[in-house]
Design a protein around this motif. Structure first.
Motif, mmCIF file in Angstrom:
data_model
loop_
_atom_site.group_PDB
_atom_site.id
_atom_site.type_symbol
_atom_site.label_atom_id
_atom_site.label_comp_id
_atom_site.label_asym_id
_atom_site.label_seq_id
_atom_site.Cartn_x
_atom_site.Cartn_y
_atom_site.Cartn_z
ATOM 1 N N ASP A 144 0.815 -1.222 0.000
ATOM 2 C CA ASP A 144 0.000 0.000 0.000
ATOM 3 C C ASP A 144 0.848 1.272 0.000
ATOM 4 O O ASP A 144 0.345 2.357 0.308
ATOM 5 N N GLU A 145 2.135 1.148 -0.366
ATOM 6 C CA GLU A 145 2.998 2.319 -0.449
ATOM 7 C C GLU A 145 3.295 2.666 -1.906
ATOM 8 O O GLU A 145 3.321 1.797 -2.784
ATOM 9 N N LEU A 146 3.523 3.958 -2.141
ATOM 10 C CA LEU A 146 3.918 4.471 -3.449
ATOM 11 C C LEU A 146 5.317 5.062 -3.319
ATOM 12 O O LEU A 146 5.558 5.901 -2.449
ATOM 13 N N VAL A 147 6.230 4.610 -4.172
ATOM 14 C CA VAL A 147 7.621 5.062 -4.108
ATOM 15 C C VAL A 147 7.977 5.821 -5.390
ATOM 16 O O VAL A 147 7.852 5.289 -6.489
ATOM 17 N N ILE A 148 8.408 7.075 -5.236
ATOM 18 C CA ILE A 148 8.954 7.857 -6.344
ATOM 19 C C ILE A 148 10.460 7.701 -6.241
ATOM 20 O O ILE A 148 11.077 8.174 -5.288
ATOM 21 N N PHE A 149 11.056 7.014 -7.202
ATOM 22 C CA PHE A 149 12.451 6.576 -7.081
ATOM 23 C C PHE A 149 13.314 7.284 -8.126
ATOM 24 O O PHE A 149 13.132 7.092 -9.331
ATOM 25 N N GLY A 150 14.262 8.118 -7.670
ATOM 26 C CA GLY A 150 15.033 8.934 -8.586
ATOM 27 C C GLY A 150 16.531 8.682 -8.570
ATOM 28 O O GLY A 150 17.132 8.482 -7.510
ATOM 29 N N THR A 151 17.135 8.709 -9.772
ATOM 30 C CA THR A 151 18.590 8.643 -9.909
ATOM 31 C C THR A 151 19.012 9.617 -11.008
ATOM 32 O O THR A 151 18.223 9.975 -11.880
ATOM 33 N N PRO A 152 20.273 10.009 -11.017
ATOM 34 C CA PRO A 152 20.791 10.769 -12.156
ATOM 35 C C PRO A 152 21.085 9.837 -13.320
ATOM 36 O O PRO A 152 21.047 8.610 -13.174
ATOM 37 N N VAL A 153 21.364 10.424 -14.478
ATOM 38 C CA VAL A 153 21.766 9.669 -15.665
ATOM 39 C C VAL A 153 23.239 9.958 -15.928
ATOM 40 O O VAL A 153 23.641 11.113 -16.023
ATOM 41 N N TYR A 154 24.053 8.908 -16.026
ATOM 42 C CA TYR A 154 25.452 9.048 -16.419
ATOM 43 C C TYR A 154 25.656 8.205 -17.672
ATOM 44 O O TYR A 154 25.404 6.998 -17.666
ATOM 45 N N ALA A 155 26.109 8.834 -18.749
ATOM 46 C CA ALA A 155 26.377 8.130 -20.009
ATOM 47 C C ALA A 155 25.170 7.325 -20.474
ATOM 48 O O ALA A 155 25.288 6.202 -20.965
ATOM 49 N N GLY A 156 23.983 7.913 -20.295
ATOM 50 C CA GLY A 156 22.776 7.308 -20.824
ATOM 51 C C GLY A 156 22.198 6.155 -20.044
ATOM 52 O O GLY A 156 21.280 5.486 -20.522
ATOM 53 N N ARG A 157 22.704 5.927 -18.824
ATOM 54 C CA ARG A 157 22.204 4.819 -18.013
ATOM 55 C C ARG A 157 22.199 5.192 -16.549
ATOM 56 O O ARG A 157 22.694 6.266 -16.164
ATOM 57 N N VAL A 158 21.633 4.336 -15.715
ATOM 58 C CA VAL A 158 21.787 4.500 -14.274
ATOM 59 C C VAL A 158 23.283 4.380 -13.986
ATOM 60 O O VAL A 158 23.942 3.465 -14.492
ATOM 61 N N PRO A 159 23.861 5.297 -13.215
ATOM 62 C CA PRO A 159 25.306 5.242 -12.962
ATOM 63 C C PRO A 159 25.751 3.867 -12.468
ATOM 64 O O PRO A 159 25.145 3.301 -11.559
ATOM 65 N N ASN A 160 26.796 3.320 -13.090
ATOM 66 C CA ASN A 160 27.193 1.944 -12.773
ATOM 67 C C ASN A 160 27.653 1.773 -11.333
ATOM 68 O O ASN A 160 27.556 0.674 -10.783
ATOM 69 N N LYS A 161 28.132 2.824 -10.708
ATOM 70 C CA LYS A 161 28.540 2.721 -9.305
ATOM 71 C C LYS A 161 27.363 2.846 -8.351
ATOM 72 O O LYS A 161 27.484 2.503 -7.170
ATOM 73 N N PHE A 162 26.224 3.343 -8.853
ATOM 74 C CA PHE A 162 25.025 3.475 -8.031
ATOM 75 C C PHE A 162 24.080 2.289 -8.198
ATOM 76 O O PHE A 162 23.294 1.977 -7.304
ATOM 77 N N LEU A 163 24.141 1.631 -9.360
ATOM 78 C CA LEU A 163 23.199 0.554 -9.647
ATOM 79 C C LEU A 163 23.196 -0.553 -8.595
ATOM 80 O O LEU A 163 22.116 -1.032 -8.215
ATOM 81 N N PRO A 164 24.360 -0.973 -8.065
ATOM 82 C CA PRO A 164 24.321 -2.006 -7.020
ATOM 83 C C PRO A 164 23.522 -1.596 -5.785
ATOM 84 O O PRO A 164 22.897 -2.452 -5.143
ATOM 85 N N PHE A 165 23.509 -0.312 -5.455
ATOM 86 C CA PHE A 165 22.720 0.146 -4.308
ATOM 87 C C PHE A 165 21.237 -0.057 -4.590
ATOM 88 O O PHE A 165 20.475 -0.489 -3.717
ATOM 89 N N VAL A 166 20.817 0.259 -5.806
ATOM 90 C CA VAL A 166 19.418 0.068 -6.199
ATOM 91 C C VAL A 166 19.080 -1.426 -6.165
ATOM 92 O O VAL A 166 18.029 -1.827 -5.660
ATOM 93 N N GLN A 167 19.971 -2.236 -6.672
ATOM 94 C CA GLN A 167 19.727 -3.681 -6.738
ATOM 95 C C GLN A 167 19.623 -4.328 -5.363
ATOM 96 O O GLN A 167 18.788 -5.210 -5.146
ATOM 97 N N GLU A 168 20.453 -3.871 -4.431
ATOM 98 C CA GLU A 168 20.602 -4.579 -3.160
ATOM 99 C C GLU A 168 19.823 -3.980 -1.987
ATOM 100 O O GLU A 168 19.471 -4.704 -1.046
ATOM 101 N N LEU A 169 19.523 -2.688 -2.027
ATOM 102 C CA LEU A 169 18.999 -2.029 -0.831
ATOM 103 C C LEU A 169 17.494 -1.792 -0.821
ATOM 104 O O LEU A 169 16.934 -1.481 0.232
#
Length: 276
Positions: A56-81
Motif C-alpha cells: 500500500d505504499e507508493l515510491v517515487i524513485f530517482g537517480t541521475p543519468v550518467y552516459a545514458g544509463r543509471v550510474p554503474n557505481k550506483f546501480l548495485p545500491f538500487v539492486q541490493e537495498l
C-alpha cells in the motif's frame, strides 16, 4: 488501490534529483492525503540496511543519468537495498540536456525485479553538472508545474488500480534489453577517455573545511587532506558544486574536451518525457 504513504527515494549528489523526486512525491502525497517519507541514499553512511516497502505504499524513485544509463557505481545500491512486496513505484531519471537514453527503462526493469510495480515513469531535464550552459536553471518554473500535474495524474492512477489486477510495467522509452553506455566524445568527435580523471584543488583558497569530504557519494576524498582523492571519482561534481570557496576543479584535457563538445552540440532546449 488505497495508498497509505508516499516515499521519495533518491540518490542525488548535487541536489537535482532530490528536487525533482521530492516535488513529485510531495504533490502526490498531498493529493492522496497521506504521509510523506524521504530516503536519501546519496552518502555512504546511508546505505547500511535494506529497505522494504509494503503493497500500500507508493515510491517515487530517482537517480541521475550518467552516459545514458543509471550510474554503474550506483546501480548495485538500487539492486541490493530496495525491496518491495508489490509496492507501486515511479522510476525517475534526471539528465543534463543530452538524452536519458536507456536509463529510465533500466531503472524500471530493476525496480520490477525488486518486487515493485511500476505505474509511471519520467526522464526529467535538469541543469548539467558539467556546465551551467547546459539546461541552465532547469528544472525551471514550467518544468515544476509540469511535474506537479504529473504527480496529480499519478495519484489519480493509483486510485483507479485494482489491487487484484495490477497493470503491466509502465511502457517507457529505451532499449530492452538495455544497450551499452553512451561513449563520451571530445570536441573532435573521437572518444574522450577520462575515467581516471579526478578533481584538483586550488590550495591557496581551500580552507580545509571538509565540505567536499562530507558530500562525496563514494567517500573518496581524504579527511586528513581534502586535496587528495584517494578513491574512485565518478565525476558527479558534488565537491565542485558544494565547495564554499570554489576550490575544486577539473583540468583533465579529455574531460574538458567532452564538456566543450556538449556545449557545442546540446545547448538547445530539451524537454522532459513523462509516461503514464
Amino acid at each position: 488501490m488505497k495508498i497509505s504513504k508516499v516515499n521519495a527515494v533518491y540518490i542525488s549528489p548535487t541536489g537535482n534529483v532530490k528536487k525533482v523526486t521530492s516535488a513529485i512525491a510531495e504533490r502526490a502525497a498531498k493529493v492522496l492525503d497521506v504521509s510523506l517519507g524521504s530516503d536519501d541514499f546519496t552518502l555512504p553512511e546511508t546505505r547500511g540496511s535494506v529497505r522494504n516497502y509494503e503493497p500500500d505504499e507508493l515510491v517515487i524513485f530517482g537517480t541521475p543519468v550518467y552516459a545514458g544509463r543509471v550510474p554503474n557505481k550506483f546501480l548495485p545500491f538500487v539492486q541490493e537495498l530496495f525491496k518491495a512486496d508489490g509496492a507501486l513505484a515511479v522510476p525517475v531519471v534526471c539528465f543534463g540536456n543530452r538524452n536519458f537514453d536507456n536509463a529510465l527503462i533500466e531503472l524500471r526493469n530493476q525496480l520490477e525485479l525488486n518486487g515493485f510495480h511500476t505505474i509511471a515513469g519520467a526522464g526529467v531535464v535538469t541543469e548539467h553538472v558539467f556546465s551551467d550552459q547546459l539546461a541552465p536553471g532547469r528544472p525551471d518554473g514550467g518544468d515544476m508545474e509540469q511535474l506537479k500535474k504529473f504527480a496529480e495524474e499519478i495519484a489519480a492512477k493509483t486510485s483507479s488500480i485494482d489491487a487484484d489486477n495490477i497493470p503491466a510495467p509502465i511502457t517507457v522509452r529505451g532499449d530492452d534489453p538495455v544497450g551499452p553506455y553512451y561513449t563520451p566524445l571530445g570536441i573532435d568527435g573521437k572518444p574522450a577517455v577520462f575515467l581516471k580523471a579526478k578533481p584538483k584543488t586550488k590550495e591557496d583558497i581551500c580552507t580545509g573545511c571538509g565540505t567536499c569530504v562530507k558530500t562525496c557519494p563514494m567517500g573518496s576524498i581524504s579527511a586528513e587532506d581534502p586535496s587528495q582523492v584517494t578513491g574512485i571519482c565518478i565525476k558527479c561534481h558534488a565537491c565542485i558544486k558544494k565547495c564554499p570557496t570554489g576550490a575544486k576543479y577539473f583540468d583533465d584535457p579529455a574531460f574538458l574536451s567532452h564538456v566543450e563538445m556538449l556545449r557545442s552540440n546540446y545547448s538547445r532546449r530539451s524537454e522532459s518525457e513523462l509516461f503514464l
